[in-house]
Write a protein that holds these residues in place. Structure first.
Motif, mmCIF file in Angstrom:
data_model
loop_
_atom_site.group_PDB
_atom_site.id
_atom_site.type_symbol
_atom_site.label_atom_id
_atom_site.label_comp_id
_atom_site.label_asym_id
_atom_site.label_seq_id
_atom_site.Cartn_x
_atom_site.Cartn_y
_atom_site.Cartn_z
ATOM 1 N N HIS A 52 2.167 25.056 32.382
ATOM 2 C CA HIS A 52 0.786 25.548 31.235
ATOM 3 C C HIS A 52 0.230 23.815 31.004
ATOM 4 N N PHE A 53 0.276 23.126 31.518
ATOM 5 C CA PHE A 53 -0.677 22.107 30.970
ATOM 6 C C PHE A 53 -1.127 21.267 32.646
ATOM 7 N N PRO B 78 -0.020 18.999 21.537
ATOM 8 C CA PRO B 78 1.414 19.139 21.517
ATOM 9 C C PRO B 78 2.518 17.887 21.537
ATOM 10 N N VAL C 119 5.077 17.595 23.238
ATOM 11 C CA VAL C 119 5.503 17.593 24.707
ATOM 12 C C VAL C 119 4.318 16.939 24.998
ATOM 13 N N LEU C 120 3.810 16.703 25.071
ATOM 14 C CA LEU C 120 2.996 16.128 26.085
ATOM 15 C C LEU C 120 2.697 14.251 25.837
ATOM 16 N N ARG D 199 4.607 12.822 26.665
ATOM 17 C CA ARG D 199 5.318 12.178 27.309
ATOM 18 C C ARG D 199 4.678 11.354 28.296
ATOM 19 N N VAL E 274 -1.969 27.893 26.451
ATOM 20 C CA VAL E 274 -2.277 26.461 25.135
ATOM 21 C C VAL E 274 -2.964 27.150 24.533
ATOM 22 N N GLN F 45 1.727 24.076 22.313
ATOM 23 C CA GLN F 45 1.902 24.449 23.625
ATOM 24 C C GLN F 45 2.412 26.192 23.552
ATOM 25 N N ALA F 46 1.769 27.196 23.977
ATOM 26 C CA ALA F 46 2.667 28.467 23.395
ATOM 27 C C ALA F 46 3.913 28.749 23.541
#
Lengths: 372, 89
Positions: free
Chosen positions: A55-56, B7, B9-10, B12, B55, B84-85
């Motif tokens: 996704h990133f 996000p 999760v980002l 990290r 995203v 995050q989708a």
């Protein structure tokens, strides 16, 4: 003696180290993150890891000492935008969208001409170069601007990709790359001009009249003999090919084997007649023939194959070895092989005797021995 | 000032706690946030400058529909959440 192996997997970068004769695997770095490629540069000890965050996007990291730092990832140049700022998207040879967006770092190799020199092959088909250890990347326009690029198409991925980059040790301005699907290309001037050097290959997945079209070939992996670099081996989508001399056409290896379909190949660094391949049943059934993991080795330039089995699963196996899942040390004695089932083997004696090192790793994408 | 959050999760991969920025549109606010955290841009936008497919941007709890221009206006006290989708199960 080579004691360290980088193991890039779907869920992190593992390192295998030999201590007191025994290989042990350490907890992964980038735990849980797909690592598509890794490289250690023996010139300065830097290690590179290519991460696929999904996704990133795709990211690159470099480790010097014990510290990993993110470094810039290659960026594709864009076409002029359309009305309303709409992104212009080309189509690949099969008619599918070909966005200029980095999807995967598929190959990473050292360019010995400059300290920190690196080549980076990617999906969707762009080649990049760095002269500063990945702190910046330059897009190779020479290859991308080839008119024949319009014919390239995606194989296992939706768009074309460069998975093999071979630098000629005799003259590092000579670089050979392989594209799935777009053939084998070579530059002799450091990347300004390129020519397709796939003559002699054949493709069974296009109409017969196009079988010899150099621009639609699907080389799965190239491997060069380091000491005799005119010798290059190729595991192709529909067979094994060898180029024996500079400028010579590829010759198909027709030696007897239960299958000559596969992805990985490795070339002996000193003996040009020795190479290894890992067959799978066939394109539409990518599992070991008869459920048995084997390695094919030729020691006579492709006239015959030894079927290496000792220590490998004799039955009920579903392991597939991806194109970067086989590597050999600089002395040609020790092989490493990793599979989609997360099994990792070390092959001693040039693959005569295999030993399973770990049977429950994540799917393995790439293996690299670290030159000592 | 609009507050931009990234996000979880980002975090990290790149430390980027919420940041208050100037801007009267979503794009202006995000650009201002990227000035604070330059490396975040590449995680959320691809090579072509498009918002990555998985995203999603919310303004005050509502999804931003115009993903291409991100020209939607934001209030001075807007909360801009980049998420995050949910995809892939």
């Amino acid at each position: 003696m080579t004691d360290t192996l980088l193991v890039a997997t779907r869920k992190g970068l593992f390192t295998l180290r030999r201590k007191a004769g025994t290989f042990r695997i350490a907890d992964p770095e980038f735990r849980g993150v797909p690592v598509s490629m890794a490289l250690c540069d023996p010139r300065d000890g830097a290690t590179y890891a290519a991460l696929d965050h999904g996704h990133f996007g795709v990211k690159l990291h470099r480790r010097t000492g014990r510290t990993w730092r993110e470094i810039p990832a290659p960026v594709y140049p864009q076409l002029p935008k359309g009305p309303g700022g709409k992104v212009t998207v080309e189509k690949e040879g099969g008619g599918r969208p070909w966005p200029r967006t980095l999807r995967l770092v598929w190959s990473l190799e050292i360019d010995p001409r400059t300290k920190g020199g690196l080549w980076c092959g990617t999906i969707p088909g762009g080649l990049f170069h760095s002269g500063d250890g990945g702190s910046s990347w330059q897009f190779n326009e020479g290859l991308w601007s080839q008119p024949a690029r319009k014919k390239w198409f995606g194989g296992g991925f939706d768009t074309p990709g460069i998975h093999s980059v071979i630098v000629d040790p005799r003259n590092a301005d000579t670089v050979t790359v392989a594209i799935s699907c777009g053939g084998v290309w070579r530059t002799t001037d450091g990347g300004k001009r390129w020519e397709n050097v796939s003559h002699g290959m054949r493709a069974t997945y296009v109409p017969d009249a196009q079988a010899g079209d150099v621009d639609v070939q699907d080389p799965h992996r190239l491997a060069m003999c380091a000491q005799v670099p005119r010798r290059i081996w190729c595991q192709h989508h529909n067979g094994i090919f060898v180029r024996k001399d500079d400028g010579a056409p590829w010759r198909e290896v027709t030696a007897k084997a239960k299958s000559r379909f596969g992805f990985a190949c490795a070339a002996h660094p000193e003996d040009p007649d020795t190479a290894w391949f890992v067959p799978a049943e066939k394109d539409e059934c990518r599992v070991p023939v008869d459920g048995r993991v084997v390695v094919l080795r030729t020691t006579d330039g492709g006239r015959s194959f030894d079927v290496l089995t000792k220590g490998l699963p004799p039955k009920n196996a579903f392991d597939l070895v991806y194109r970067h899942g086989l590597d050999v040390t600089g002395d040609g004695r020790l092989l490493a092989m990793g599979s989609t089932s997360g099994r990792l083997w070390i092959g001693e004696g040039g693959g005569e005797r295999w030993r399973e090192v770990d049977a429950c790793l994540p799917p393995i994408y790439a293996l690299r021995w670290v030159a000592s | 000032m609009p507050r931009v959050s990234f996000p979880q999760v980002l975090q990290r991969h790149v430390v980027c706690p919420p940041v208050d920025v100037d801007g009267t549109t979503v794009r202006q606010a995000l650009d201002a946030a990227f000035a604070v955290y330059p490396s975040v841009r590449g995680y959320l936008f691809d090579d072509s400058g498009a918002l990555r497919q998985h995203v999603t941007v919310f303004v005050d709890g509502q999804v931003v529909r115009d993903r291409r221009t991100l020209a939607q206006r934001v209030a001075v006290d807007a909360r801009i959440d980049v998420l995050q989708a949910l995809s892939g199960g």
